[in-house]
Design a protein around this motif. Sequence first.
Motif, mmCIF file in Angstrom:
data_model
loop_
_atom_site.group_PDB
_atom_site.id
_atom_site.type_symbol
_atom_site.label_atom_id
_atom_site.label_comp_id
_atom_site.label_asym_id
_atom_site.label_seq_id
_atom_site.Cartn_x
_atom_site.Cartn_y
_atom_site.Cartn_z
ATOM 1 N N TRP A 1 -0.442 8.364 0.046
ATOM 2 C CA TRP A 1 -1.872 8.600 0.647
ATOM 3 C C TRP A 1 -1.480 9.839 1.729
ATOM 4 N N ARG A 2 -0.654 9.426 2.454
ATOM 5 C CA ARG A 2 -0.357 10.589 3.565
ATOM 6 C C ARG A 2 -0.113 12.159 2.787
ATOM 7 N N ILE B 1 -10.906 1.804 2.884
ATOM 8 C CA ILE B 1 -11.158 3.158 2.037
ATOM 9 C C ILE B 1 -12.478 3.329 2.110
ATOM 10 N N PHE C 1 0.815 -1.312 0.053
ATOM 11 C CA PHE C 1 0.022 0.081 -0.117
ATOM 12 C C PHE C 1 0.909 1.429 -0.174
ATOM 13 N N PHE D 1 1.605 4.043 1.271
ATOM 14 C CA PHE D 1 1.317 5.114 2.564
ATOM 15 C C PHE D 1 1.576 6.448 2.204
ATOM 16 N N ILE E 1 -13.850 14.858 2.285
ATOM 17 C CA ILE E 1 -12.075 14.964 2.545
ATOM 18 C C ILE E 1 -11.699 13.523 1.828
ATOM 19 N N ASP E 2 -12.128 12.350 2.159
ATOM 20 C CA ASP E 2 -11.829 11.249 1.631
ATOM 21 C C ASP E 2 -12.059 11.005 0.254
ATOM 22 N N GLN E 3 -13.336 11.716 -0.037
ATOM 23 C CA GLN E 3 -13.403 11.668 -1.583
ATOM 24 C C GLN E 3 -12.461 12.523 -2.646
ATOM 25 N N ASN E 4 -11.968 13.431 -1.903
ATOM 26 C CA ASN E 4 -10.988 14.141 -2.541
ATOM 27 C C ASN E 4 -9.540 13.506 -2.746
ATOM 28 N N TYR F 1 -9.909 10.954 -5.085
ATOM 29 C CA TYR F 1 -10.132 11.696 -6.504
ATOM 30 C C TYR F 1 -8.425 11.770 -6.845
ATOM 31 N N ALA G 1 -7.943 -0.633 -0.806
ATOM 32 C CA ALA G 1 -7.670 -1.026 0.858
ATOM 33 C C ALA G 1 -9.411 -1.090 1.241
ATOM 34 N N LEU H 1 -5.904 18.825 3.748
ATOM 35 C CA LEU H 1 -6.545 19.478 4.915
ATOM 36 C C LEU H 1 -5.818 21.002 5.162
ATOM 37 N N VAL H 2 -5.928 21.787 4.332
ATOM 38 C CA VAL H 2 -5.572 23.175 4.682
ATOM 39 C C VAL H 2 -6.540 24.304 4.688
#
Lengths: 479, 479
Positions: free
Chosen positions: A125-126, A328, A120, A122, A357-360, A363, A325, A133-134
């Motif tokens: 993703w991170r 998700i 994965f 990571f 947020i997760d959708q973005n 995306y 995963a 997240l701004v």
Amino acid sequence: MELIIPLDNQGNIPMYQQIYQYMKQEIRQGNLKAGVRLPSTRVLADHLKVSRSTTQMAYEQLLSEGYIEAVPCKGYFVSAIEALVEVREQPPGQFVTQEAAGQEGFVVDFSPRGIDLDSFPFNTWRKISKNILVDDNKALFLNGDPQGEYALREAIRSYLHSARGVRCSADQIIVGAGNEYLLMLLSLVLGPNRVIAMENPTYKQAYRVFISQGCQVVPVEMDKHGMDVRRLREAGNSENGTAAPYELPDTAYIMPSHQHPMGIVMPVKRRQELLAWAYEKEERYLIEDDYDSEFRYKGKPIPALQGMDHGGRVIYIGTFSQSIAPAIRVGFIVLPVQLLARYKEKAGFYSSTVSRIDQNILYQFLTEGHYERHLNRMRSVYKGKHDCLMGELKELEAEFDIAGEHAGLHVLLTHRKGMGEQELEQKAAAAGVKVYGLSRYFIHPEHNQYPSTVVLGYANLTEKAIREGCRRLKEAWEL
Amino acid sequence: MELIIPLDNQGNIPMYQQIYQYMKQEIRQGNLKAGVRLPSTRVLADHLKVSRSTTQMAYEQLLSEGYIEAVPCKGYFVSAIEALVEVREQPPGQFVTQEAAGQEGFVVDFSPRGIDLDSFPFNTWRKISKNILVDDNKALFLNGDPQGEYALREAIRSYLHSARGVRCSADQIIVGAGNEYLLMLLSLVLGPNRVIAMENPTYKQAYRVFISQGCQVVPVEMDKHGMDVRRLREAGNSENGTAAPYELPDTAYIMPSHQHPMGIVMPVKRRQELLAWAYEKEERYLIEDDYDSEFRYKGKPIPALQGMDHGGRVIYIGTFSQSIAPAIRVGFIVLPVQLLARYKEKAGFYSSTVSRIDQNILYQFLTEGHYERHLNRMRSVYKGKHDCLMGELKELEAEFDIAGEHAGLHVLLTHRKGMGEQELEQKAAAAGVKVYGLSRYFIHPEHNQYPSTVVLGYANLTEKAIREGCRRLKEAWEL
């Protein structure tokens, strides 16, 4: 100690029962701890301004259920009830997560539900999360489009079109938190009294959702090409050999790209026959679950059935649980155009279950090429594991038929001399290996016509573990 | 151009319809672009090996629906169908998000659904996310507990206990992606044929979920203390003044801490009466929606009704949408112990709809004290906005009754001389201000007995915007 028990003398619940209920709850919740001495029935009666027989009855009830104990000449004490309430200890500040599938004391677990998380990405993703997240992305924290953000749906559409031959617009896509949720929404769209034909064996979670949503499910046996269309047509009759007569199905749930768990890849001709069945009557639909379609090892890829449909009768359902995963929690359905109005009317008010947020994050993962790279990498990782397993299973071919190896992340072994699946499971377990009998995938396990078949998944095993597992299986099964 | 149309001559769909469907789809999806010249009916018929009347019928159908145009002496051309399909343009690589509630050309939008995002602790949220997404946290990417991670549920339990007086164990809590999803699960647990009494006006989303899940909903009028228990008892009779006779309710959905939208805080006596109603019969339940309970401006806080219940008849439902942000998509229900077995049987197989990653972020936000700090800050922010609004509304008191100002994030204005809500809305709109007529919250808008009431939310407005909005309203309403 003084017990303050809120009593309701207007209601119809007897006083003793209110006292009993209250104390039981306090004990269960640990507010009254084991070993604590309770006030005598007389003291409590005085205190609560009720008769002594009331407190006596309450205590007797608690005694009979084991919540308190009477110690002669000493009084009443709260029992230790660890056995009654599930006490789980946990260090503060730590988020305990379930272990990966495949523990329970087995040395090797051929779980068909695992995925390879070592691969994965990571870091990617991170990095994406961090950039999203701004402060000036505030709108992301508001509720979004109930169908999912348009940009994400457009990215999914584009992927489905090029990778799976799915033909749709982003307006036909509904994004949701997992398969079960989406099938629940779909049940609302299809409306009550649906009769759904399912392959047998099948994906049991889908079966459970349909049943919980009040649909009728009719199991339809398969031949080597998948759901048997002749049986599908006869499924409504009582002469079809099953015990219970069913209503005639109007919907069929199928997994043409890699039937779960049988591993059958449905040939084009059978797909056409199923489409023809759907076209014969109004309101007939095929639900195409395209689970596992990302991973193929042999033969040319067959596009999704949805792409062959020119009558708007195929509902396509897919997920990123397997290809990225499970956590998700993003899946999607593609509705035919004529069902969109019905979706909007009957289920359009359900807010999206996936955070913006997760959708973005997803995306960006899709549109910046990470997903393609990840899939390519996983194909090669899983191909390596697949080839390793197939190599190890060579020696078993004298006694076992091996099937389902052309796609997906598991294979099926059938013992030719008819050793039962329970015996196969038990002998493997005794050698520290977990394999999965096929019966668990049947709507009615007693209809399992493959009593000697077990399923072996390999996605979350290293090649070393696969070799070790196979070595132990050969010993266990005395080969 | 050459059209390759996959035709199925086994099925029951006429050829002309297959051609029509295929071309329509290609046009809708933009594969056949506006202005493109199509082959003549003769050429297409030759090419597809069908009769010319077949292609003519297909083209006629497309013509009649506006997908293609016939230009004399030139042939057939694809129409521009922007009006038919929703074309949305979007620069690649950009995730377009809906704007914050309250645009649509209004200068000030008193949306009752907004929240203040300027105060959202982006840095904290980002920092937590970043620390979670590390390689050795792999298990986070697997599927977790269907009820939600135990640690998170324990953190929610602890918060509910201290802040709201809710008495439960973590085993009774189910975490899910939003209110609608949780109410859907709850409908499964309560079982079919439920008759649910709802306050009128009420939270319409809950109403929609119950209806979509096949429950019957009975609207019950309120007095100044909330749901009228006498009317609740009579709701099953046809003599209760409503047109349709309803079945006797067995469940009541109530918002005792701050009724939405009326703003009523239900006094303890009424809560006891409702509990007494529930205790009278087996299988009667109260669903307590504790929406908005975090924000109070006057009077001492009243703990949740759930904490008063010693018979296991209150189902508690709450969310972090209002207190943190809607996009968090995390809500929860607290089930009475006796419903847990039913949950496990009927809905326990539904996987969690909240990703483990998000659950972990929220868990750390709760347990590291960020939530408490955030709530305290928001209380003070909202108190400031509330006081500002109440100050501005002072001048309106001659002509308006103001209500619901003790808690929550909106107030109600009722015009004493009876100007209708539509007129109030329209005059405000003409002055660039959006206010919300109360009718939209009624199950049957025609039952609205407050025809002169509008709702003003203030959570996502600055104090400057509140002042500007009020100034415009005073002018618009000629005060």
